[in-house]
Motif scaffolding. Structure first.
Motif, PDB file in Angstrom:
ATOM      1  N   GLU A   1      -0.369   6.517   9.984  1.00  0.00           N
ATOM      2  CA  GLU A   1       0.448   6.559  11.192  1.00  0.00           C
ATOM      3  C   GLU A   1       1.932   6.462  10.852  1.00  0.00           C
ATOM      4  OE1 GLU A   1      -0.883   3.473  13.738  1.00  0.00           O
ATOM      5  OE2 GLU A   1      -2.912   4.278  13.952  1.00  0.00           O
ATOM      6  N   MET A   2       2.239   5.655   9.827  1.00  0.00           N
ATOM      7  CA  MET A   2       3.628   5.459   9.444  1.00  0.00           C
ATOM      8  C   MET A   2       4.222   6.673   8.722  1.00  0.00           C
ATOM      9  SD  MET A   2       4.889   2.534  10.349  1.00  0.00           S
ATOM     10  CE  MET A   2       4.331   0.943  11.004  1.00  0.00           C
ATOM     11  N   ARG A   3       3.413   7.303   7.860  1.00  0.00           N
ATOM     12  CA  ARG A   3       3.953   8.354   6.999  1.00  0.00           C
ATOM     13  C   ARG A   3       3.329   9.718   7.222  1.00  0.00           C
ATOM     14  NH1 ARG A   3       4.324   6.669   0.863  1.00  0.00           N
ATOM     15  NH2 ARG A   3       5.407   8.662   0.922  1.00  0.00           N
ATOM     16  N   GLY A   4       2.179   9.721   7.874  1.00  0.00           N
ATOM     17  CA  GLY A   4       1.513  10.992   8.085  1.00  0.00           C
ATOM     18  C   GLY A   4       0.868  11.549   6.833  1.00  0.00           C
TER      19      GLY A   4
ATOM     20  N   LEU B   1       0.821  -1.206   0.000  1.00  0.00           N
ATOM     21  CA  LEU B   1       0.000   0.000   0.000  1.00  0.00           C
ATOM     22  C   LEU B   1       0.857   1.259   0.000  1.00  0.00           C
ATOM     23  CD1 LEU B   1      -2.565   1.649   0.201  1.00  0.00           C
ATOM     24  CD2 LEU B   1      -2.569   1.250   2.669  1.00  0.00           C
ATOM     25  N   MET B   2       1.926   1.259   0.774  1.00  0.00           N
ATOM     26  CA  MET B   2       2.761   2.445   0.859  1.00  0.00           C
ATOM     27  C   MET B   2       3.458   2.725  -0.474  1.00  0.00           C
ATOM     28  SD  MET B   2       4.177   2.162   4.776  1.00  0.00           S
ATOM     29  CE  MET B   2       4.654   3.879   4.872  1.00  0.00           C
ATOM     30  N   ARG B   3       3.831   1.678  -1.190  1.00  0.00           N
ATOM     31  CA  ARG B   3       4.396   1.871  -2.529  1.00  0.00           C
ATOM     32  C   ARG B   3       3.314   2.348  -3.500  1.00  0.00           C
ATOM     33  NH1 ARG B   3       7.317  -2.621  -0.625  1.00  0.00           N
ATOM     34  NH2 ARG B   3       9.577  -2.265  -0.656  1.00  0.00           N
ATOM     35  N   LEU B   4       2.124   1.822  -3.344  1.00  0.00           N
ATOM     36  CA  LEU B   4       1.006   2.221  -4.203  1.00  0.00           C
ATOM     37  C   LEU B   4       0.683   3.698  -4.008  1.00  0.00           C
ATOM     38  CD1 LEU B   4      -1.147   1.119  -6.173  1.00  0.00           C
ATOM     39  CD2 LEU B   4      -2.582   0.644  -4.186  1.00  0.00           C
ATOM     40  N   GLU B   5       0.680   4.151  -2.760  1.00  0.00           N
ATOM     41  CA  GLU B   5       0.380   5.553  -2.476  1.00  0.00           C
ATOM     42  C   GLU B   5       1.468   6.468  -3.035  1.00  0.00           C
ATOM     43  OE1 GLU B   5       1.581   8.139  -0.511  1.00  0.00           O
ATOM     44  OE2 GLU B   5      -0.217   9.372  -0.754  1.00  0.00           O
TER      45      GLU B   5
ATOM     46  N   SER C   1     -10.962  -6.448   1.404  1.00  0.00           N
ATOM     47  CA  SER C   1     -12.267  -5.831   1.598  1.00  0.00           C
ATOM     48  C   SER C   1     -12.105  -4.327   1.810  1.00  0.00           C
ATOM     49  CB  SER C   1     -12.964  -6.437   2.819  1.00  0.00           C
ATOM     50  OG  SER C   1     -12.266  -6.069   4.004  1.00  0.00           O
ATOM     51  N   PRO C   2     -13.162  -3.553   1.546  1.00  0.00           N
ATOM     52  CA  PRO C   2     -13.087  -2.113   1.832  1.00  0.00           C
ATOM     53  C   PRO C   2     -12.754  -1.825   3.290  1.00  0.00           C
ATOM     54  CG  PRO C   2     -14.975  -2.587   0.434  1.00  0.00           C
ATOM     55  CD  PRO C   2     -14.419  -3.918   0.856  1.00  0.00           C
ATOM     56  N   GLN C   3     -13.294  -2.658   4.192  1.00  0.00           N
ATOM     57  CA  GLN C   3     -12.985  -2.465   5.612  1.00  0.00           C
ATOM     58  C   GLN C   3     -11.504  -2.687   5.880  1.00  0.00           C
ATOM     59  OE1 GLN C   3     -15.350  -4.384   4.368  1.00  0.00           O
ATOM     60  NE2 GLN C   3     -17.301  -3.570   5.113  1.00  0.00           N
ATOM     61  N   GLY C   4     -10.948  -3.728   5.241  1.00  0.00           N
ATOM     62  CA  GLY C   4      -9.522  -4.003   5.400  1.00  0.00           C
ATOM     63  C   GLY C   4      -8.671  -2.895   4.803  1.00  0.00           C
ATOM     64  N   ALA C   5      -9.123  -2.356   3.661  1.00  0.00           N
ATOM     65  CA  ALA C   5      -8.390  -1.267   3.021  1.00  0.00           C
ATOM     66  C   ALA C   5      -8.374  -0.025   3.903  1.00  0.00           C
ATOM     67  CB  ALA C   5      -9.010  -0.949   1.666  1.00  0.00           C
ATOM     68  N   ALA C   6      -9.520   0.270   4.542  1.00  0.00           N
ATOM     69  CA  ALA C   6      -9.602   1.434   5.425  1.00  0.00           C
ATOM     70  C   ALA C   6      -8.661   1.272   6.626  1.00  0.00           C
ATOM     71  CB  ALA C   6     -11.039   1.629   5.906  1.00  0.00           C
ATOM     72  N   LYS C   7      -8.618   0.072   7.162  1.00  0.00           N
ATOM     73  CA  LYS C   7      -7.727  -0.178   8.306  1.00  0.00           C
ATOM     74  C   LYS C   7      -6.268  -0.049   7.886  1.00  0.00           C
ATOM     75  CE  LYS C   7      -6.682  -3.635  11.856  1.00  0.00           C
ATOM     76  NZ  LYS C   7      -7.026  -4.987  12.400  1.00  0.00           N
ATOM     77  N   LEU C   8      -5.953  -0.569   6.710  1.00  0.00           N
ATOM     78  CA  LEU C   8      -4.587  -0.500   6.195  1.00  0.00           C
ATOM     79  C   LEU C   8      -4.184   0.953   5.935  1.00  0.00           C
ATOM     80  CD1 LEU C   8      -2.719  -2.914   5.662  1.00  0.00           C
ATOM     81  CD2 LEU C   8      -3.276  -2.711   3.240  1.00  0.00           C
ATOM     82  N   ALA C   9      -5.123   1.739   5.390  1.00  0.00           N
ATOM     83  CA  ALA C   9      -4.847   3.147   5.131  1.00  0.00           C
ATOM     84  C   ALA C   9      -4.572   3.900   6.422  1.00  0.00           C
ATOM     85  CB  ALA C   9      -6.022   3.781   4.388  1.00  0.00           C
ATOM     86  N   SER C  10      -5.287   3.535   7.473  1.00  0.00           N
ATOM     87  CA  SER C  10      -5.062   4.161   8.775  1.00  0.00           C
ATOM     88  C   SER C  10      -3.660   3.840   9.289  1.00  0.00           C
ATOM     89  CB  SER C  10      -6.120   3.678   9.771  1.00  0.00           C
ATOM     90  OG  SER C  10      -5.897   4.216  11.051  1.00  0.00           O
ATOM     91  N   GLN C  11      -3.229   2.586   9.107  1.00  0.00           N
ATOM     92  CA  GLN C  11      -1.870   2.210   9.500  1.00  0.00           C
ATOM     93  C   GLN C  11      -0.830   3.005   8.717  1.00  0.00           C
ATOM     94  OE1 GLN C  11      -2.812  -2.288   9.109  1.00  0.00           O
ATOM     95  NE2 GLN C  11      -1.070  -2.185  10.504  1.00  0.00           N
ATOM     96  N   ALA C  12      -1.090   3.170   7.420  1.00  0.00           N
ATOM     97  CA  ALA C  12      -0.138   3.905   6.581  1.00  0.00           C
ATOM     98  C   ALA C  12      -0.052   5.367   7.008  1.00  0.00           C
ATOM     99  CB  ALA C  12      -0.548   3.799   5.113  1.00  0.00           C
TER     100      ALA C  12
END
Length: 275
Positions: A269-272, A234-238, A256-267
């Motif tokens: 936190e990592m990159r701001g 995801l971070m490379r995709l962004e 899933s969209p729910q999983g994507a939202a959670k992953l985006a939240s993690q990203a």
């Protein structure tokens, strides 16, 4: 997106790559979709033609790239929604140009490609759209001249495939759509112009690749996740598609969209970086 922007300028549709990115990542409709009837065609249809021209059998890299992009935005569906009439108007000339520019070339040179471009340009014809009748406020009827269309943008769509067919390149290079607005009087003049434009496009492509590699190198190396985590992807995709939305993340990473939202939240936190 830079290829679409270049071809759009040749078609009289000035559009910035940032506007195309907003469309591809799901943040807006196609650029210029609401700017009236003066545009020669829709940006959605033009983008579809650009991508369609770059389909090449046996080119695994091009196929994988196109498939990934279509997970973000299906150009075929967008063209049907926003530019159905354009597909009909330009479809025949598009196919004719593709067929002619793919025929064998006498030599793997820019001169041979330039000669073919001039031949095909002379052969192409797109029927003008009929004139329109407008009523003025005082009751008069005005007839607007029929719209006519240039075809250099259409040749530009096929230039990467023409260079491949001539043996000048070994694969489709999407950014090699850099034709001049006027092809010139002789093939030798056009070949010289192409040499400079292709050199500039290659240099710009290398700079863009360097920028992407620097972004990748600056990504956090220790994320504290398992090997199966989609967070690094995801971070490379962004980095490649800034501002990508949750539905597109879900489609590309097959979660899933729910999983994507959670992953985006993690990203975040990592990159701001906000999604």
């Amino acid at each position: 997106m830079s290829a679409t922007s270049t071809v759009a300028a040749l078609a009289g549709l000035p559009v910035d790559t940032s506007d195309l990115l907003a469309w591809v990542t799901g943040r807006s409709p196609p650029p210029r979709h609401s700017e009236g009837l003066n545009d020669p065609m829709s940006v959605a249809a033009l983008a579809h033609f650009v991508l369609l021209a770059q389909e090449a059998e046996g080119d695994a890299v091009a196929k994988a790239t196109l498939n990934a992009l279509r997970l973000l935005l299906d150009d075929r569906e967008e063209a049907r929604i926003w530019g159905r009439d354009d597909l009909v108007l330009f479809g025949s000339a598009f196919r004719a140009a593709k067929r002619r520019l793919a025929e064998p070339y006498p030599a793997p040179t820019l001169l041979a490609v330039a000669e073919r471009l001039l031949e095909v340009h002379a052969e192409l014809e797109i029927a003008p759209v009929g004139g329109r009748s407008l009523a003025t406020l005082d009751g008069r009827q005005l007839i607007v001249d029929p719209r006519t269309f240039g075809t250099i943008w259409l040749l530009a769509c096929h230039l990467p495939a023409a260079l491949l067919a001539a043996g000048f390149t070994s694969q489709i290079i999407p950014s090699f759509v850099c034709l001049p607005k006027l092809l010139g009087l002789t093939a030798r003049d056009l070949a010289g112009d192409l040499e400079k434009r292709l050199g500039d496009a290659a240099l710009a492509g290398l700079k863009e690749l360097d920028a992407v590699e620097r972004l990748d190198a600056n990504l956090p190396k220790e994320l504290g996740v398992t090997r199966r985590s989609k967070l690094p992807a995801l971070m490379r995709l962004e980095a490649a598609y800034p501002g990508i939305r949750i539905p597109a993340i879900a489609r590309l990473l097959k979660i899933s969209p729910q999983g994507a939202a959670k992953l985006a939240s993690q990203a975040r936190e990592m990159r701001g970086h906000p999604y």
